[in-house]
Design a protein around this motif. Structure first.
Motif, short mmCIF file in Angstrom:
data_model
loop_
_atom_site.label_atom_id
_atom_site.label_comp_id
_atom_site.label_asym_id
_atom_site.label_seq_id
_atom_site.Cartn_x
_atom_site.Cartn_y
_atom_site.Cartn_z
N CYS A 58 0.84 -1.19 0.00
CA CYS A 58 0.00 0.00 0.00
C CYS A 58 0.88 1.25 0.00
CB CYS A 58 -0.93 0.01 1.21
SG CYS A 58 -0.10 0.17 2.79
N PHE A 93 -13.33 10.33 6.47
CA PHE A 93 -12.81 9.62 5.31
C PHE A 93 -13.64 10.00 4.09
CE2 PHE A 93 -11.21 6.98 8.71
CZ PHE A 93 -9.97 6.57 8.24
N TYR A 94 -12.96 10.12 2.94
CA TYR A 94 -13.66 10.34 1.68
C TYR A 94 -12.82 9.76 0.55
CZ TYR A 94 -10.50 14.31 0.70
OH TYR A 94 -9.40 15.09 0.47
N THR A 95 -13.46 9.50 -0.56
CA THR A 95 -12.75 9.10 -1.76
C THR A 95 -12.58 10.34 -2.62
OG1 THR A 95 -13.63 6.86 -1.64
CG2 THR A 95 -12.74 7.57 -3.77
N SER A 96 -11.34 10.67 -2.94
CA SER A 96 -11.04 11.90 -3.68
C SER A 96 -11.52 11.82 -5.12
CB SER A 96 -9.52 12.15 -3.67
OG SER A 96 -8.87 11.22 -4.52
N ILE A 100 -8.68 8.21 -4.68
CA ILE A 100 -7.83 7.83 -3.55
C ILE A 100 -8.64 7.97 -2.25
CG2 ILE A 100 -5.72 8.41 -2.27
CD1 ILE A 100 -5.10 7.46 -5.08
N LEU A 101 -8.56 6.96 -1.38
CA LEU A 101 -9.18 7.05 -0.07
C LEU A 101 -8.35 8.00 0.79
CD1 LEU A 101 -11.37 6.10 1.93
CD2 LEU A 101 -9.80 4.27 2.60
N HIS A 103 -7.97 10.18 4.50
CA HIS A 103 -8.36 10.41 5.89
C HIS A 103 -8.04 11.86 6.18
CE1 HIS A 103 -7.78 9.56 10.43
NE2 HIS A 103 -9.00 9.99 10.18
#
Length: 166
Positions: A58, A93-96, A100-101, A103
């Motif tokens: 990762c 948290f969000y997905t851009s 991309i995840l 924080h």
């Protein structure tokens, strides 16, 4: 080097954040302040195959938002334009827009988590609103403490503005 057993060893390697040194490795990747790396787009291109070569690898990146939208980290990490966040001691948290995840922990989240802000002169504890009011550069405060992705740059229309319009 860290020995897990007589036959299994892990190692950490620190590599300068430039595209010439970020190639040819394998393993997890940790990058700090990517929003300030001058050649981040090229570093990302060189590094991405490292973590794509194994599903257990990762990449972890830490940064404040970049100064404007012409930096590749803006394109890669910015939230959706209408996305709103509520203060949360664990952050949000969000997905851009780049998939991309992320924080996200801003000043309000940090205060709820027990990490207060202080006045530079008196060292008195301040709320995020008081801290921002005392800041000389409100845009820099919004970026560094509010985790705001600020639109703007030197082009008539930024790439992000065009993409958002589409």
């Amino acid at each position: 080097r860290f020995r897990h057993s007589h036959s299994k060893v892990s190692r950490s390697i620190v590599v300068a954040p430039n595209p010439d040194t970020a190639v040819g490795w394998t393993g997890h990747v940790i990058m700090d302040e990517v929003g300030r790396m001058p050649e981040f787009r090229d570093v990302w291109e060189a590094m991405e195959p490292i973590v794509s070569s194994n599903p257990q690898f990762c990449v972890r990146m830490a940064t404040t938002p970049p100064p404007d939208d012409k930096h590749y980290s803006y394109e890669l990490l910015a939230p959706e334009p209408d996305q709103e966040f509520t203060a949360n001691a664990e952050g949000n948290f969000y997905t851009s827009t780049g998939g991309i995840l992320v924080h996200r922990v801003d000043a309000w989240d940090a205060v709820l988590a027990g990490v207060p802000l202080y006045d530079l002169a008196t060292r008195a504890e301040l709320t995020p609103e008081e801290h921002r009011a005392a800041a000389l550069d409100k845009t820099a405060w919004d970026r560094n403490y509010g985790c705001a992705f600020i639109k703007g740059g030197s082009a008539a229309l930024s790439l992000m503005a065009i993409q958002n319009a589409q």
